[in-house]
Design an enzyme around this catalytic site. Structure first.
Site, PDB file in Angstrom:
ATOM      1  N   HIS A 284      11.340  57.156  19.211  1.00 49.31           N
ATOM      2  CA  HIS A 284      12.600  57.880  19.056  1.00 49.31           C
ATOM      3  C   HIS A 284      11.988  59.409  19.223  1.00 49.31           C
ATOM      4  CE1 HIS A 284      15.417  54.442  17.259  1.00 49.31           C
ATOM      5  NE2 HIS A 284      13.517  54.087  16.612  1.00 49.31           N
ATOM      6  N   ASP A 344       9.939  53.590  13.042  1.00 51.81           N
ATOM      7  CA  ASP A 344      10.732  52.331  13.415  1.00 51.81           C
ATOM      8  C   ASP A 344      10.568  51.987  14.336  1.00 51.81           C
ATOM      9  OD1 ASP A 344      12.406  54.745  12.899  1.00 51.81           O
ATOM     10  OD2 ASP A 344      13.591  52.985  13.572  1.00 51.81           O
ATOM     11  N   GLU A 345      10.979  51.035  14.947  1.00 54.90           N
ATOM     12  CA  GLU A 345      11.159  50.709  16.426  1.00 54.90           C
ATOM     13  C   GLU A 345       9.878  50.618  17.446  1.00 54.90           C
ATOM     14  OE1 GLU A 345      15.741  49.526  16.320  1.00 54.90           O
ATOM     15  OE2 GLU A 345      15.322  51.553  15.733  1.00 54.90           O
ATOM     16  N   VAL A 346       8.941  50.558  17.685  1.00 52.77           N
ATOM     17  CA  VAL A 346       7.703  51.159  17.697  1.00 52.77           C
ATOM     18  C   VAL A 346       8.081  50.448  19.259  1.00 52.77           C
ATOM     19  CG1 VAL A 346       5.579  52.131  19.387  1.00 52.77           C
ATOM     20  CG2 VAL A 346       6.881  52.677  16.753  1.00 52.77           C
ATOM     21  N   GLU A 397       9.051  48.559   9.176  1.00 61.26           N
ATOM     22  CA  GLU A 397       7.619  48.135   9.894  1.00 61.26           C
ATOM     23  C   GLU A 397       6.558  48.644   9.707  1.00 61.26           C
ATOM     24  OE1 GLU A 397      10.824  49.331  10.870  1.00 61.26           O
ATOM     25  OE2 GLU A 397      11.482  48.808  12.976  1.00 61.26           O
TER      26      GLU A 397
END
Ligand SMILES: *[C@@H]1O[C@H](CO)[C@@H](O)[C@H](O)[C@H]1NC(C)=O
Ligand SMILES: *[C@@H]1O[C@H](CO)[C@@H](O)[C@H](O)[C@H]1NC(C)=O
Ligand SMILES: *[C@@H]1O[C@H](CO)[C@@H](O)[C@H](O)[C@H]1NC(C)=O
Length: 550
Positions: A284, A344-346, A397
């Site tokens: 992000h 988050d969301e890597v 995460e």
């Protein structure tokens, strides 16, 4: 078609409505309600203990005053309270500002002349910042000859003033009345937050302030400011001005200057609200790369750089030098004890494509497990932030990947269906970490009908675990992600839907009566409208004072 028929029959009893929208399945699960008056009036969120009576007193603009009790430890020099008295006087009398200065006239026998505010502990915390351990409790007694609001700290007094204002109603002659009442109140959870996203769309300061004001009406106490993300970097950093110069949508009109940030923090403090900024890395971060060379990982197509960039480059020392300086600044700009570090969301695709990263993986013995590389980065980042003496919050995460965390880390749960998030809450708390829930409260997701009921029913302690585990749940946050939200639609999308979350996080666990909630929430929504907040309707209805628009 069958579903539609079934609902026509039901709806005909309540109101006439077409089948439009009945293809949305959510409506099946919700009860359609028509507002009636609750025995708790329009109180929202419902206080822990309420005793109402039918004895009523009148309030008049010319004689009613909110004053410091003479025993109070916070005198006229506490501008936080003086400011709040003015604000609530205006709300109670619908902005009849002219009368505020009026000297106390003699009051009649059925009139209430004063609300005395009494801060009972030696340190009122008037000039401090609210924190997760702040005492927010208060006791309110409305009776002759005057009403008394007692609170150990100013934070409880602010909530008590809101509650007092919610007890005031207009009789058929338009006179303001309040009934004899005793309330003893405190929040069920210490962390009651709203996440706003100022990266997907820039949010003007004005809309942020309006929502802080509305948060106070709902007893929310944390503004989680998801300030930057892939799409834009509106935070103007003194240390790295290039970040917003290059990374904001516009370097002058779409940025938050240091003065803007200060204003938001102070406006929030005056309403008992913490500001927890989020600087999400290593994913992000596309917008960060525009103003900070070599911060992001160059992605490769075959043996050559593709020109695209991935997450923060975790193998360069310069990355950590940058983060050290950056978070040093952040830790001084934001007074709160916590910073949200995201995590988050890597996406590993770019890291996998880069030969230098591959070599580093080999050297470190990480094999092909890129979550180990992510953990390597997060570990170093957490160590950096620890040296600033701040605590941190992270998305789930980081915990899931087994990163070593400080014992006071707050794990923010956002993923999965109901079963999955409950398992996650169980897992996080059995490891001894404090946790916050957001999964059921993604208010950016909209659907036809009364979706507030689903938000209202979710309970953050509803998972399998011991009493000790349940105590580690410090609260939750309603999230309003910004892909489809800007200043044009933010407020009506958030309110009163977030109010459902507010009551879940404040009121006692057994406050679950949906139809009573509907009655009070309908009235609360009209009150927000009367206070010029464009809160959307719950169902067919009207308000005594409709929204006037601008
Ligand atoms: C307040 O008192 C009036 C009578 O004076 C009564 O009709 C009303 O129901 C009371 N309201 C609440 C919320 O108790
Ligand atoms: C990066 O830092 C480590 C540890 O301080 C050091 O051993 C290494 O030589 C540095 N690398 C470069 C390229 O400066
Ligand atoms: C809890 O975490 C452990 C270790 O990461 C994992 O093996 C397990 O599946 C998790 N349990 C649940 C219910 O998610």
């Amino acid at each position: 078609m069958l579903t539609c028929l079934k609902f026509v029959v039901l709806l005909l009893l309540l109101s006439s409505r077409s089948c439009d929208g009945l293809q949305f399945n959510d409506i099946d699960e919700e009860v359609e309600l028509v507002a009636q008056s609750s025995r708790y009036g329009s109180l929202w969120p419902l206080p822990q203990k309420v005793q109402l009576s039918d004895v009523s007193f009148k309030l008049t603009t010319s004689s009613f005053r909110i004053v410091d009790a003479k025993e109070s430890s916070a005198g006229p020099s506490c501008s936080l309270l003086q400011n709040a008295y003015r604000r609530y006087y205006d709300y109670i009398f619908e902005n009849a500002k002219k009368s505020w200065q009026a000297k106390g006239k003699r009051t009649g026998p059925s009139e209430l002349g004063e609300l005395q505010v009494w801060i009972t502990s030696a340190d009122s915390e008037c000039d401090g910042y609210p924190s997760v351990t702040s005492d927010e409790s208060y006791e309110l007694t409305v009776n002759q000859p005057f009403a008394v609001l007692k609170a150990p700290k100013v934070w409880g007094a602010l909530h008590g003033l809101e509650t007092f204002s919610q007890l005031v109603y207009k009789d058929e002659f338009g006179t303001k009345n309040i009934n004899q009442t005793t309330i003893s109140d405190f929040p069920r959870f210490a962390h009651r937050g709203i996440l706003l996203d100022s990266s997907r769309h820039f949010l003007p300061i004005k809309v942020i302030l309006a929502n802080l004001e509305t948060m106070a009406m709902n007893k929310f106490n944390v503004f989680h400011w998801h300030i930057v993300d892939d799409q834009s970097f509106p935070y103007l950093s003194r240390t790295f001005p290039q970040l917003s110069q290059k990374g904001a949508y516009h370097p002058y009109t779409h940025v938050y200057t240091p003065a803007d940030v200060k204003m938001v923090i102070e406006f929030a403090r005056l309403r008992g609200i913490r500001v927890v900024p989020e600087y999400d890395t290593p994913g992000h971060t596309q917008s960060w790369g525009k103003g900070q060379a070599d911060l992001l990982t160059p992605c490769y197509a075959g043996s050559k750089p593709s020109g695209a960039f991935g997450p923060v480059n975790p193998i360069l020392n310069t990355t950590y030098d940058f983060m050290t300086q950056f978070f040093k600044e952040i830790s001084t700009v934001f007074p709160d004890a916590y910073i949200h570090l995201g995590g988050d969301e890597v996406d590993f695709t770019c890291w996998k494509s880069n030969p230098d990263i591959q070599k580093f993986m080999e050297q470190q013995g990480f094999g092909q497990d890129y979550s180990k590389l992510e953990s390597f980065y997060i570990q170093k980042l957490l160590n950096i932030v620890s040296t600033t003496n701040k605590g941190y919050m992270i998305w789930q995460e980081v915990f899931d990947n087994g990163v070593k965390l400080k014992p006071d880390t707050v794990i923010h749960v956002w993923k999965g269906n109901a079963q999955q998030y409950k398992n996650e809450m169980a897992n996080v708390t059995s490891s001894g970490y404090q946790t916050l829930l957001s999964t059921p409260w993604y208010l950016n997701r909209i659907s036809y009908g009364q979706d507030w009921q689903g938000f209202y029913k979710a309970d953050p302690q509803d998972f399998k675990g011991t009493e000790e585990q349940k105590k580690l749940v410090i609260g939750g946050e309603a999230c309003l992600w910004g892909e489809y939200v800007d200043a044009t639609n933010l407020t009506p999308r958030l309110w009163p839907r977030a109010s459902a979350v507010a009551e879940r996080l404040w009121s006692a666990k057994d406050v679950t009566d949906i139809s009573d909630a509907f009655n009070r929430l309908s009235a609360h929504r009209c009150r927000m409208v009367e206070r010029d907040i464009p809160a959307e309707p719950l169902f067919s209805s009207y308000c005594p004072h409709e929204y006037k628009g601008v």
